[in-house]
Design an enzyme around this catalytic site. Structure first.
Site, PDB file in Angstrom:
ATOM      1  N   HIS A 198       0.850  -1.327  -0.095  1.00 11.86           N
ATOM      2  CA  HIS A 198      -0.052   0.025   0.171  1.00 11.86           C
ATOM      3  C   HIS A 198       0.840   1.297  -0.117  1.00 11.86           C
ATOM      4  CE1 HIS A 198      -3.124   2.807   1.934  1.00 11.86           C
ATOM      5  NE2 HIS A 198      -3.891   2.269   0.829  1.00 11.86           N
ATOM      6  N   LYS A 200       3.276   4.084  -1.403  1.00  9.55           N
ATOM      7  CA  LYS A 200       3.436   5.413  -2.422  1.00  9.55           C
ATOM      8  C   LYS A 200       4.742   5.938  -2.159  1.00  9.55           C
ATOM      9  CE  LYS A 200      -1.416   4.917  -1.734  1.00  9.55           C
ATOM     10  NZ  LYS A 200      -1.887   4.231  -0.744  1.00  9.55           N
ATOM     11  N   ASP A 205      17.032   9.639  -8.481  1.00 10.18           N
ATOM     12  CA  ASP A 205      18.434   9.921  -8.253  1.00 10.18           C
ATOM     13  C   ASP A 205      18.895   9.746  -6.865  1.00 10.18           C
ATOM     14  OD1 ASP A 205      18.683  10.262 -10.921  1.00 10.18           O
ATOM     15  OD2 ASP A 205      18.490  12.312 -10.866  1.00 10.18           O
ATOM     16  N   HIS A 381      -9.005  10.967   1.165  1.00  9.60           N
ATOM     17  CA  HIS A 381      -8.350   9.964   1.136  1.00  9.60           C
ATOM     18  C   HIS A 381      -6.814  10.073   1.935  1.00  9.60           C
ATOM     19  CE1 HIS A 381      -5.349   7.147  -1.554  1.00  9.60           C
ATOM     20  NE2 HIS A 381      -6.874   6.252  -1.123  1.00  9.60           N
ATOM     21  N   LYS A 383      -4.202  10.733   4.774  1.00  9.71           N
ATOM     22  CA  LYS A 383      -3.929   9.969   6.197  1.00  9.71           C
ATOM     23  C   LYS A 383      -2.757  10.707   7.001  1.00  9.71           C
ATOM     24  CE  LYS A 383      -4.177   6.631   2.703  1.00  9.71           C
ATOM     25  NZ  LYS A 383      -5.559   6.463   2.564  1.00  9.71           N
ATOM     26  N   ASP A 388      -0.164  18.150  19.298  1.00  8.14           N
ATOM     27  CA  ASP A 388       0.598  19.119  20.018  1.00  8.14           C
ATOM     28  C   ASP A 388       1.223  20.043  19.177  1.00  8.14           C
ATOM     29  OD1 ASP A 388      -0.384  18.581  22.609  1.00  8.14           O
ATOM     30  OD2 ASP A 388       1.105  17.340  23.034  1.00  8.14           O
TER      31      ASP A 388
END
Length: 463
Positions: A198, A200, A205, A381, A383, A388
């Protein structure tokens, strides 16, 4: 999109049941609730930079300067988190927040276009649509220009993408890896269809990296309405968050990519300059956390510890929220001790089953003082979390059992009030376009919705 939009609700329901029947026992997340009382945290957190590990004196000086006016003992939290995860802080990074698809894609395309040695891309979804084709064509062009391109894509996340789409890239010389093929005949190792990649990740380079929630799909061709400059008559895109990182932390992303490649027992990649010398690019302190099925659950531990140590605010934005007992307990405890706990969840969803499972927790959360908001208009979508105003995280991980136990995930924790303030401002902007769920209103929901919540809750482990 992360739940594979191509399947309708009934097909997903049946597949979840089937996986459950094939599994003889449910694994469990580690007990973290009282972990902070048993950890042997170092006196000071370990800090590395482009030159190596800093001395205790230099680390202390850096930490004291960074949080001189903070109401939180961030150094103690960082040391505790290090003891739980085994990952050091990495100093000297530049971290850029990217909102929604267009901004993220523009930044990634710019980096890819400037690549000189290699491009390593790891993604859950890679669609054959207008944006996916544009992205693939750019990768092919860079490969033909002498840049080595390597791509990992999840076999479940790309189940609706024609094989010919990937074959075209492979024919151009790009190295491709389908993570955990759905077809068991294509496997080298054991068949584990419930374990998914899952993450991404894009590394170019070895000097710039990207991560977050954005997949390669035309779902991200437009901004969410309140992020768009042209708000009238605008086509609404998904609401997501990504980050761009430059500096010594990029090496951690490179290791994550290469380890995933090796874990699938694939042929070795061609020699490239994967780990060039990295100079300091900014002043951000980060911790790169990766997780995988059967691993040490580092992202889960970091989340629980940060929630347990919160003093004033816990602000979470989560696309798929199906908390286990420990996270729910930690959030409730925080609210009871006076911490402002606010959670933004989807009001518009791509997955009815997960949506109802999340709502099945609302009554208990509201009763414990947790404030719940549902984002309107756009599909949520992202996350992310900011605690604080000094502990922030962006990544691929949802707050649910699937992400914590069954997926390969990656999150970046950024320590510091400058980035924390930027995250807090983003949260407040999302909050303005969200509707608060009150206890009174929630108790008036229909019997039909209550039944849907009950049914979804029975499947929470597998969602």
């Amino acid at each position: 999109m992360d739940r594979v939009v191509r399947f309708n609700w009934i097909i997903r329901f049946v597949s979840v049941i089937a996986i459950g029947l094939l599994t003889t026992a449910c694994a469990a997340l580690p007990e973290v609730r009282y972990l902070n009382s048993s950890l042997l945290a170092p006196e000071n957190p370990t800090v590395t930079n482009a030159q190596g590990t800093l001395s205790a004196k230099k680390s202390n000086s850096l930490l004291a300067k960074r949080w001189r006016n903070s109401h939180v003992d961030v150094a103690a939290l960082a040391a505790l988190e290090e003891a739980a995860t085994g990952s050091p802080l990495i100093a000297g990074n530049k971290v850029t927040l990217l909102f929604d698809g267009p901004q993220t894609m523009a930044a990634m395309i710019e980096a890819i276009s400037a690549a000189k040695d290699h491009i390593n891309l790891e993604t859950y979804i890679f669609d054959q649509d207008e944006l996916g084709i544009r992205f693939a064509d750019l990768l092919i062009a860079r490969q033909r220009a002498g840049v080595q391109v390597n791509v990992i894509y999840d076999s479940v996340g790309t189940i609706g993408t024609p094989q010919a789409f990937f074959d075209k890239m492979r024919d151009a010389g790009i190295h491709l890896l389908a993570f955990n093929p759905v077809n068991p005949l294509k496997l080298i190792g054991p068949w584990e269809p419930n374990n998914r990649d899952h993450r991404k990740i894009l590394v170019v380079d070895g000097v710039v990296a990207f991560t977050g929630g954005v997949n390669i799909s035309s779902t991200y061709a437009n901004s969410s309405l309140f992020r768009s400059k042209a708000r009238r008559n605008a086509k609404v895109g998904w609401r997501d968050t990504h980050i761009k990182i430059e500096g010594p932390a990029v090496a951690a992303f490179q290791w994550a990519f290469l380890n995933t490649w090796a874990s699938q027992q694939s042929p070795d990649l061609p020699d490239s300059d994967f780990f060039p010398p990295l100079k300091e690019a900014g002043n951000k302190l980060v911790r790169v956390l990766v997780s995988e099925p059967g691993g040490d659950y580092d992202i889960y531990k970091a989340y629980v510890l940060a929630i347990q140590e919160a003093k004033k605010t816990i602000h979470i934005t989560c696309a798929y929220f199906v908390p286990d007992a420990q996270i729910l307990h930690a959030l409730s405890d925080a609210a009871h001790r006076g911490v402002d706990v606010k959670i933004i969840l989807p009001g518009v969803t791509d997955n009815g089953l997960v949506f109802r499972a999340a709502q099945s927790f609302y009554s208990e959360m509201l009763a414990n003082g947790i404030k719940i908001y549902e984002l309107q208009i756009a599909v949520l979508h992202a996350k992310t979390a900011v605690i604080d105003k000094v502990w922030s995280t962006v990544g691929s991980t949802n707050i649910d059992t699937r992400s914590f136990m069954h997926n390969n995930e990656i999150n970046v924790v950024v320590f510091g009030d400058e980035f924390g303030t930027a995250m807090e401002n983003a949260f407040l902007e999302d909050l303005r376009y969200s509707a608060e769920i009150s206890k009174e209103t929630w108790e008036q929901r229909s019997l039909g919705n209550r039944l849907k919540e009950w049914a979804a809750r029975r499947l929470e482990y597998w969602l």
